[in-house]
Design an enzyme around this catalytic site. Structure first.
Site, mmCIF file in Angstrom:
data_model
loop_
_atom_site.group_PDB
_atom_site.id
_atom_site.type_symbol
_atom_site.label_atom_id
_atom_site.label_comp_id
_atom_site.label_asym_id
_atom_site.label_seq_id
_atom_site.Cartn_x
_atom_site.Cartn_y
_atom_site.Cartn_z
ATOM 1 N N GLU A 1 -2.487 0.426 -12.796
ATOM 2 C CA GLU A 1 -3.481 0.038 -11.797
ATOM 3 C C GLU A 1 -3.873 1.241 -10.946
ATOM 4 O OE1 GLU A 1 -1.596 -3.062 -9.543
ATOM 5 O OE2 GLU A 1 -0.300 -1.682 -8.435
ATOM 6 N N ASP B 1 -3.350 1.709 0.005
ATOM 7 C CA ASP B 1 -4.532 1.952 -0.821
ATOM 8 C C ASP B 1 -5.538 2.878 -0.134
ATOM 9 O OD1 ASP B 1 -3.318 0.072 -2.472
ATOM 10 O OD2 ASP B 1 -4.513 -1.581 -1.666
#
Length: 362
Positions: A235, A51
């Protein structure tokens, strides 16, 4: 890869197998041929973890990540060298955000820094308690201290605010036509299992720490390339702007599998209402793995030190074994003649890439 010529040059010089069939923007500049300096290149991965988030401000790059005990920020002038992490916010001992800190993002608005993140009141799985929150810097320092501004409203009943918040992760802000919006990944309803389909939502914000409207659905995992696996997911939305166009680049398929990839929403006209799903055109996959680079997803975007190049940072799986063992990678991308991003193919580990333009040799 910048061009077929450069791909062939890399393959021949370093005897590394790679593809030369990726699409390259017609507007792409000529390849930068290597100079004599031995360290004028870097290779992926650039860090361990997942991430990746990076923001460029005043000539420096600030990386933001979750880690043991809270949220970390690092500062560097080298896009390919993230720098030393500093803990800027520690998780509280109690409360809705005491555990499971996921995917923090660092943003700058009106003289202050804001960190958007997901967290939960209980640690570990099942991951059914994730909600989104925001931190605000006390001053103009990305290293804090930060004030916890609380949980963000991510539901369908604004009158009840926090008590009506729905499961939400990966929240990111979008500024458009003088209005601030929040975009995130969420569930249609809170559930007792984390095997629940994820969608992309958007809502208006009255300031960087307050969502002021009910959410609106703008994307669900319905296309063949984003559905049909173990769990259908949309997402990790990220905003990308170029030539009066607005894109939301998001992750889809399962994050723990090699099929994880990126899709794209394009606002067909920036004067249209972004809270109307019909205003967005979906295409994809726009960036996906190969037999050498697997599970590419959850990206962020920036430019080279001199501002002449566009770069994507993303994470990729270290092997095809299901799970979240991942690392962070960086790669230049280009733009098509009509202003759309062209990501090409992910470059394998160990293949030398020229340093970002304007970055000093490592």
């Amino acid at each position: 890869m910048k061009s077929t010529f450069q791909a062939l040059w890399v393959c021949l010089l370093f005897v590394v197998g790679c593809s030369t069939s990726s699409t390259v923007s017609p507007a792409a500049k000529q390849p930068r041929l290597p100079g004599p300096a031995k360290n004028a290149y870097f290779t992926n991965p650039i860090a361990d973890g997942a991430d990746p988030w990076v923001i460029k401000r005043n000539g420096a790059y600030y990386f933001c990540s979750a880690g043991k005990g809270g949220i970390y920020v690092s500062r560097t002038h080298s896009l390919t060298v993230p720098g030393d992490k500093v803990l800027v916010w520690a998780t509280p001992d109690t409360g809705w955000n005491r555990s499971n800190i996921w995917a923090p993002e660092l943003h700058y608005f009106n003289g202050k820094w804001y960190i958007y993140y997901a967290a939960a009141k209980k640690s570990g799985s099942p991951f059914i308690h994730q909600r989104s929150g925001v931190l605000e810097s006390v001053g103009d320092d990305p290293f804090g201290p930060y004030t916890d501004k609380g949980m963000l409203y991510t539901g369908d009943s604004i009158a009840y605010a926090t008590s009506a918040a729905k499961w939400a992760i990966d929240l990111t802000p979008l500024q458009l036509n003088g209005q601030l919006y929040a975009v995130w990944s969420g569930w249609e309803q809170n559930a007792a299992t984390d095997k629940t389909k994820q969608h992309l939502y958007i809502a208006r914000m009255s300031n960087p720490w307050t969502i002021s409207s009910n959410r609106a659905l703008i994307s669900s995992p319905q296309e063949p390339w984003e559905s049909g696996g173990e769990l259908d997911l949309n997402e990790g939305p990220q905003v990308l702007k170029h030539q009066e166009k607005v894109f939301i680049i998001y992750s889809t398929r399962e994050s723990w599998l090699k099929e994880y990839r990126l899709g794209q929403l394009t606002l067909s006209d920036t004067l249209l209402n972004p809270m109307d799903a019909g205003s967005w055109m979906k295409t994809g996959p726009v960036f996906q793995g190969t037999d050498k680079v697997m599970g590419v997803g959850h990206c962020s975007f920036t430019t080279s030190p001199d501002g002449t190049e566009s770069w994507i940072l993303y994470h990729s799986k270290k092997s095809d074994v299901p799970g979240w063992d991942r690392d962070v990678r960086a790669q230049e991308f280009t733009w098509s003649a009509d202003g759309f991003p062209v990501f090409g193919l992910p470059i394998p580990v160990g293949v030398p890439q020229p340093l970002p333009s304007g970055q000093e040799e490592e």
